[in-house]
Design a protein around this motif. Structure first.
Motif, PDB file in Angstrom:
ATOM      1  N   THR A 151       0.875  -1.130   0.047  1.00 41.37           N
ATOM      2  CA  THR A 151      -0.087   0.064  -0.001  1.00 41.37           C
ATOM      3  C   THR A 151       0.632   1.288   0.091  1.00 41.37           C
ATOM      4  OG1 THR A 151      -0.126  -0.195   2.403  1.00 41.37           O
ATOM      5  CG2 THR A 151      -1.868  -1.109   1.323  1.00 41.37           C
ATOM      6  N   LEU A 152       1.959   0.912   0.522  1.00 41.02           N
ATOM      7  CA  LEU A 152       3.009   2.046   0.426  1.00 41.02           C
ATOM      8  C   LEU A 152       3.749   2.353  -0.801  1.00 41.02           C
ATOM      9  CD1 LEU A 152       4.841   1.877   3.886  1.00 41.02           C
ATOM     10  CD2 LEU A 152       2.717   3.143   3.456  1.00 41.02           C
ATOM     11  N   TRP A 153       3.871   1.489  -1.882  1.00 39.46           N
ATOM     12  CA  TRP A 153       4.800   1.599  -2.870  1.00 39.46           C
ATOM     13  C   TRP A 153       4.518   2.650  -3.820  1.00 39.46           C
ATOM     14  CZ3 TRP A 153       5.156  -4.372  -4.185  1.00 39.46           C
ATOM     15  CH2 TRP A 153       5.871  -5.062  -3.304  1.00 39.46           C
ATOM     16  N   GLN A 154       3.325   3.266  -3.841  1.00 37.31           N
ATOM     17  CA  GLN A 154       2.878   4.419  -4.816  1.00 37.31           C
ATOM     18  C   GLN A 154       3.213   5.732  -4.109  1.00 37.31           C
ATOM     19  OE1 GLN A 154      -1.147   2.827  -4.427  1.00 37.31           O
ATOM     20  NE2 GLN A 154      -1.843   5.025  -4.830  1.00 37.31           N
ATOM     21  N   LEU A 155       3.876   5.731  -2.839  1.00 32.67           N
ATOM     22  CA  LEU A 155       4.041   7.007  -2.071  1.00 32.67           C
ATOM     23  C   LEU A 155       5.185   7.455  -2.479  1.00 32.67           C
ATOM     24  CD1 LEU A 155       2.333   6.267   1.088  1.00 32.67           C
ATOM     25  CD2 LEU A 155       1.117   7.213  -0.673  1.00 32.67           C
ATOM     26  N   LEU A 160       4.181  12.672  -2.545  1.00 36.12           N
ATOM     27  CA  LEU A 160       3.891  13.224  -1.267  1.00 36.12           C
ATOM     28  C   LEU A 160       3.938  14.707  -1.447  1.00 36.12           C
ATOM     29  CD1 LEU A 160       6.236  10.789   0.870  1.00 36.12           C
ATOM     30  CD2 LEU A 160       3.704  10.698   0.850  1.00 36.12           C
ATOM     31  N   LYS A 161       4.620  15.405  -2.154  1.00 35.83           N
ATOM     32  CA  LYS A 161       4.799  16.746  -2.328  1.00 35.83           C
ATOM     33  C   LYS A 161       3.319  17.228  -2.772  1.00 35.83           C
ATOM     34  CE  LYS A 161       9.709  17.027  -3.990  1.00 35.83           C
ATOM     35  NZ  LYS A 161      10.477  17.155  -5.303  1.00 35.83           N
ATOM     36  N   PHE A 281       9.991   3.518   7.986  1.00 33.09           N
ATOM     37  CA  PHE A 281       9.751   4.594   6.801  1.00 33.09           C
ATOM     38  C   PHE A 281       9.322   5.789   7.226  1.00 33.09           C
ATOM     39  CE2 PHE A 281       8.201   0.000   5.989  1.00 33.09           C
ATOM     40  CZ  PHE A 281       9.417  -0.521   5.600  1.00 33.09           C
ATOM     41  N   ASN A 282       9.280   6.094   8.585  1.00 27.46           N
ATOM     42  CA  ASN A 282       8.835   7.419   8.857  1.00 27.46           C
ATOM     43  C   ASN A 282       7.430   7.726   8.478  1.00 27.46           C
ATOM     44  OD1 ASN A 282       9.700   9.732  10.477  1.00 27.46           O
ATOM     45  ND2 ASN A 282       9.666  11.123   8.453  1.00 27.46           N
ATOM     46  N   HIS A 307      10.179   7.504   3.737  1.00 28.94           N
ATOM     47  CA  HIS A 307      11.611   6.986   3.190  1.00 28.94           C
ATOM     48  C   HIS A 307      11.387   5.569   2.944  1.00 28.94           C
ATOM     49  CE1 HIS A 307      13.105  10.714   4.720  1.00 28.94           C
ATOM     50  NE2 HIS A 307      12.768  10.509   5.828  1.00 28.94           N
ATOM     51  N   LEU A 308      10.794   5.387   1.665  1.00 32.08           N
ATOM     52  CA  LEU A 308      10.580   3.729   1.305  1.00 32.08           C
ATOM     53  C   LEU A 308      11.811   3.214   0.453  1.00 32.08           C
ATOM     54  CD1 LEU A 308       6.958   4.478  -0.075  1.00 32.08           C
ATOM     55  CD2 LEU A 308       7.719   3.209   2.053  1.00 32.08           C
ATOM     56  N   PRO A 309      11.919   2.071   0.581  1.00 33.24           N
ATOM     57  CA  PRO A 309      13.309   1.222   0.088  1.00 33.24           C
ATOM     58  C   PRO A 309      12.931   0.817  -1.243  1.00 33.24           C
ATOM     59  CG  PRO A 309      11.841  -0.266   1.312  1.00 33.24           C
ATOM     60  CD  PRO A 309      11.298   1.098   1.567  1.00 33.24           C
ATOM     61  N   PHE A 310      12.814   2.012  -2.266  1.00 31.89           N
ATOM     62  CA  PHE A 310      12.489   1.936  -3.444  1.00 31.89           C
ATOM     63  C   PHE A 310      13.408   0.855  -4.132  1.00 31.89           C
ATOM     64  CE2 PHE A 310      10.462   6.139  -2.680  1.00 31.89           C
ATOM     65  CZ  PHE A 310       9.160   5.690  -3.101  1.00 31.89           C
TER      66      PHE A 310
END
Length: 322
Positions: A151-155, A160-161, A281-282, A307-310
């Motif tokens: 669910t976070l991968w698109q952030l 986020l800006k 990931f903050n 801060h995602l681990p892309f």
């Protein structure tokens, strides 16, 4: 044909729908010419059905609190309704953003044996947080990386800006039926009433409405004027899309859906999931009893810096790209 162990089918928690939306979006992007056959994780399946699920060359497990320190012999006793001995017979599955169900002690032997047989040794597993990764490694599963929940991968930073840095005039909040703290939840609603003109409530879980009613009966003046929206995901999505509104609440994936739809979010951390994802990931999380910090976050100007681990996400996906 690809097997997907569907954690939303039959679930009493619409957060699982939010997770499976993301799981299927990413899988369909990776396997655009494949058909998916989805099998529920919440209910024990007949032997004939299991054999069909195990015939496919790939099998994915869609996120959620599926993993835990122990495993029962009987399927219906497990979080993922697969029996202990099925682990020896099944097509080994690939984890996709799965997590540990709670903070716990050392995994027991049946869990270790099950995971070493039921989980693929050929492919890397994706887990939700570092705590889950360390738990699996304690079970002897080394082919695992921390990607965060799908669910976070698109952030992305660009996404986020676009989230407002200042609070809206309205807020939607959630409560959690299985983690009731009447004093803390009443204080939360009092805080929201002090800082927002309009309050909306959405029930993500099966008994959240009953908990809301219990609190409203005890504090009728406090709950006067709160708008309760329909108890389905479409109603929640529509509210977020059609209003300038913040999210503050104890339901993790309701908060993540709001982030996906570019809303200002403060998740109230009540369990290991939100706390670990904040640590890794903050994710914007405030612990339940820290009202001072919550009030500061509501009123200050800020934007989420998640801060995602892309690189890890891309590495996990690259296994399936020819």
């Amino acid at each position: 044909m690809i097997t997907v162990y569907d954690t939303a089918c039959g679930s009493l928690n619409m957060g699982d729908e939010i997770i499976m939306d993301a799981v299927m979006m990413h899988l369909e992007s990776l396997f655009s010419h494949e058909q998916f056959c989805r099998y529920p994780t919440h209910y024990a399946l007949a032997a004939k059905t299991l054999k069909k699920a195990w015939q496919n060359p790939l099998a994915f497990v869609g996120g959620t609190n599926l993993l835990r320190n122990y495993w029962r012999f009987r399927a219906r006793k497990n979080q993922w309704s697969i029996g202990f001995f099925d682990g020896f017979k099944m097509q080994p599955a690939i984890l996709m953003g799965a997590g540990w169900n709670s903070y716990a002690e050392k995994p027991e032997w049946k869990a270790k044996v099950f995971y070493n047989n039921a989980l693929s040794k050929q492919y890397l597993h994706s887990v939700r947080d570092q705590y889950t990764l360390e738990k699996l490694k304690a079970c002897g599963i080394e082919n695992v990386i921390n990607t965060g929940c799908p669910t976070l991968w698109q952030l992305t930073p660009e996404h986020l800006k676009q989230i407002p840095s200042q609070k809206a005039q309205s807020v939607v909040f959630t409560l959690t039926d299985y983690s009731r703290d009447i004093e803390a939840d009443v204080q939360l609603i009092q805080c929201l009433k002090e800082h927002y003109l309009s309050l909306y409530f959405w029930a993500q879980g099966s008994e959240d409405n009953q908990y809301f009613d219990q609190l409203a009966e005890q504090h009728p003046e406090l709950f006067n004027g709160i708008v309760r929206i329909a108890t389905n995901l479409n109603a929640y999505n529509t509210l977020l899309k059609d209003h300038e509104i913040d999210f503050i609440g104890t339901r993790l994936h309701a908060g993540i859906r709001a982030l996906q739809l570019k809303k200002r979010v403060i998740i109230i951390g009540i369990d290991n999931r939100a706390i670990e994802m904040h640590r890794d990931f903050n994710l914007p999380v405030v612990e339940r009893h820290d009202l001072t910090l919550l009030k500061q976050r509501i009123n200050m100007q800020w934007q989420p810096e998640i801060h995602l681990p892309f690189d890890a996400i891309a590495h996990w996906k690259s296994q399936f790209v020819n």
